[in-house]
Design a protein around this motif. Structure first.
Motif, mmCIF file in Angstrom:
data_model
loop_
_atom_site.group_PDB
_atom_site.id
_atom_site.type_symbol
_atom_site.label_atom_id
_atom_site.label_comp_id
_atom_site.label_asym_id
_atom_site.label_seq_id
_atom_site.Cartn_x
_atom_site.Cartn_y
_atom_site.Cartn_z
ATOM 1 N N PHE A 79 0.846 -1.179 0.000
ATOM 2 C CA PHE A 79 0.000 0.000 0.000
ATOM 3 C C PHE A 79 0.890 1.240 0.000
ATOM 4 N N LYS A 82 -3.058 5.984 -1.626
ATOM 5 C CA LYS A 82 -4.497 5.749 -1.667
ATOM 6 C C LYS A 82 -5.164 6.623 -2.713
ATOM 7 N N SER A 83 -4.588 7.792 -2.952
ATOM 8 C CA SER A 83 -5.189 8.721 -3.901
ATOM 9 C C SER A 83 -4.088 9.613 -4.475
ATOM 10 N N ASN A 122 -4.009 0.433 -9.095
ATOM 11 C CA ASN A 122 -5.414 0.198 -8.754
ATOM 12 C C ASN A 122 -6.169 -0.537 -9.849
#
Length: 306
Positions: A79, A82-83, A122
Motif C-alpha cells: 500500500f 491511496k489517492s 489500482n
C-alpha cells in the motif's frame, strides 16, 4: 581525514547505541515490548531473526522451493498511495536528508506520472483483507455472519446449515461427505478450497436451508490459492428445489474466464424476484473436480411454507 557523517547516519547511530533497532526506519526492533510479539512468516515459522541474520534470510529467499512455498501461503500487498493527493502529502512530509527524493512526488502530481502510477496500482481491487478481518472478528467474538450481515438481498441464510456433496477425494479436508461439504458454509473467505469432490461427471454440492426461503441471491466464491485450478468452475449451474431429489436449474454459466472470490469478484446469481426453495445445489456442467471457497445464499423465510 575526518569522515563526514550525515544527519540520517547520526540518527541511525543514536538508535543503535540505545539498542533500539538494528537498522534504520523499516525495522520493528525499536517497538516497546518487541520481545513479547509473536512474529512469524507466512509458513508460521519464527521470523524474529529476519533482520538480525540477514545472510540466512538471503539464503532462504534465494531458495526457489522455499520462496515458492511462501508465495503459495501468503498474500502480497503493498500500500503506497491511496489517492493522487497522497503524492502531495508525501512530498510535503519532508524534503531534506534521507527524504530529499520525496520532492519528486509533487512533480509527479502535476506531470501525469501520478495518474499513470495509480492506474497501474489500482487496476484490480483487492478485498482479501476485508474478508479476512471480518472472518477473524466473527471467530474471536463468537459471532455468526447472520448476526451482522444483512443486505437488500435478504439475510445470509446458508452459513452453518447442513450440506452434502457427490463425492470426496484425496484432497478433501475430511472423507465424510457432509463434513467436507460443510466447509463451504463456515464463513471464512480466504481463497482456499473448503471442499473437494473427486474427478467425475457433473459433480455437485448441496445445502439444506432447513425450511423454504425466498432465495434472493447466491454467491459462489471461487478457489484462488492456486489460480491454475480456478477455471475448473467456469462451466457451472445453480439449481433450487423443495426436496433433495427434484431441482430446477435457475442459473447456468458457460465461460472461458474464471470468476473470482476473495478478490471481491465472486459469481453472483440474483434473480429478479425471489425463488422459493429449501435446497440449493451447485453443479458442474462437465467432467471435472468441484471445489469452492464459500457458498453464500441470501433470502428470507417464507412463512406460508412453514
Amino acid at each position: 581525514m575526518t569522515k563526514h557523517i550525515t544527519r540520517s547516519e547520526k540518527i541511525k547511530n543514536k538508535y543503535i547505541e540505545k539498542g533500539a533497532m538494528t537498522d534504520f526506519w523499516h525495522y520493528w526492533n525499536g517497538v516497546k515490548n518487541f520481545k513479547d510479539f509473536d512474529i512469524v512468516n507466512a509458513l508460521g515459522e519464527d521470523a524474529r531473526s529476519y533482520y538480525s541474520d540477514i545472510e540466512q534470510t538471503k539464503i532462504n529467499i534465494n531458495d526457489n522451493k522455499y520462496f515458492d512455498n511462501i508465495i503459495k501461503n501468503a498474500v502480497l500487498c503493498h500500500f503506497a498511495f491511496k489517492s493522487k493527493e497522497d503524492f502531495l502529502l508525501r512530498a510535503r512530509r519532508s524534503v531534506s536528508d534521507v527524504f530529499a527524493q520525496q520532492a519528486d512526488h509533487e512533480k509527479a502530481y502535476y506531470d501525469g506520472r501520478a495518474d499513470a502510477m495509480l492506474a497501474h496500482m489500482n487496476a484490480v481491487d483487492d478485498y482479501r483483507f476485508r474478508y479476512y478481518w471480518k472472518s477473524f472478528y466473527f471467530r474471536v467474538c463468537n459471532k455468526t455472519e447472520i448476526d451482522l450481515r444483512n443486505y437488500e438481498s435478504g439475510s445470509l441464510i446458508s452459513n452453518h446449515c447442513r450440506a452434502i456433496q457427490s463425492t470426496t477425494s484425496e484432497w478433501s479436508c475430511v472423507r465424510d461427505l457432509e463434513q467436507d461439504a460443510s466447509g463451504a458454509l463456515n464463513g471464512v473467505i480466504d481463497g482456499r478450497a473448503k471442499f473437494h469432490t473427486d474427478l467425475e461427471d457433473a459433480p455437485w454440492w448441496r445445502v439444506d436451508l432447513g425450511v423454504v426461503h425466498g432465495i434472493r441471491e447466491v454467491r459462489l466464491f471461487n478457489r484462488m490459492d492456486q489460480p491454475a485450478v480456478a477455471e475448473r468452475a467456469n462451466r457451472i449451474a445453480i439449481d433450487i428445489g423443495f426436496d433433495p431429489e427434484h431441482f430446477i436449474e435457475v442459473f447456468r454459466r458457460e465461460s472461458d474466464e474464471p470468476f473470482g472470490g476473495v478478490d471481491g469478484n465472486p459469481l453472483v446469481f440474483a434473480p429478479s424476484i425471489p425463488i422459493p426453495g429449501r435446497f440449493v445445489r451447485v453443479r458442474l456442467l462437465e467432467r471435472n473436480y468441484l471445489h469452492l471457497d464459500q457458498v453464500e445464499v441470501y433470502g428470507d423465510v417464507l412463512a406460508q411454507f412453514g
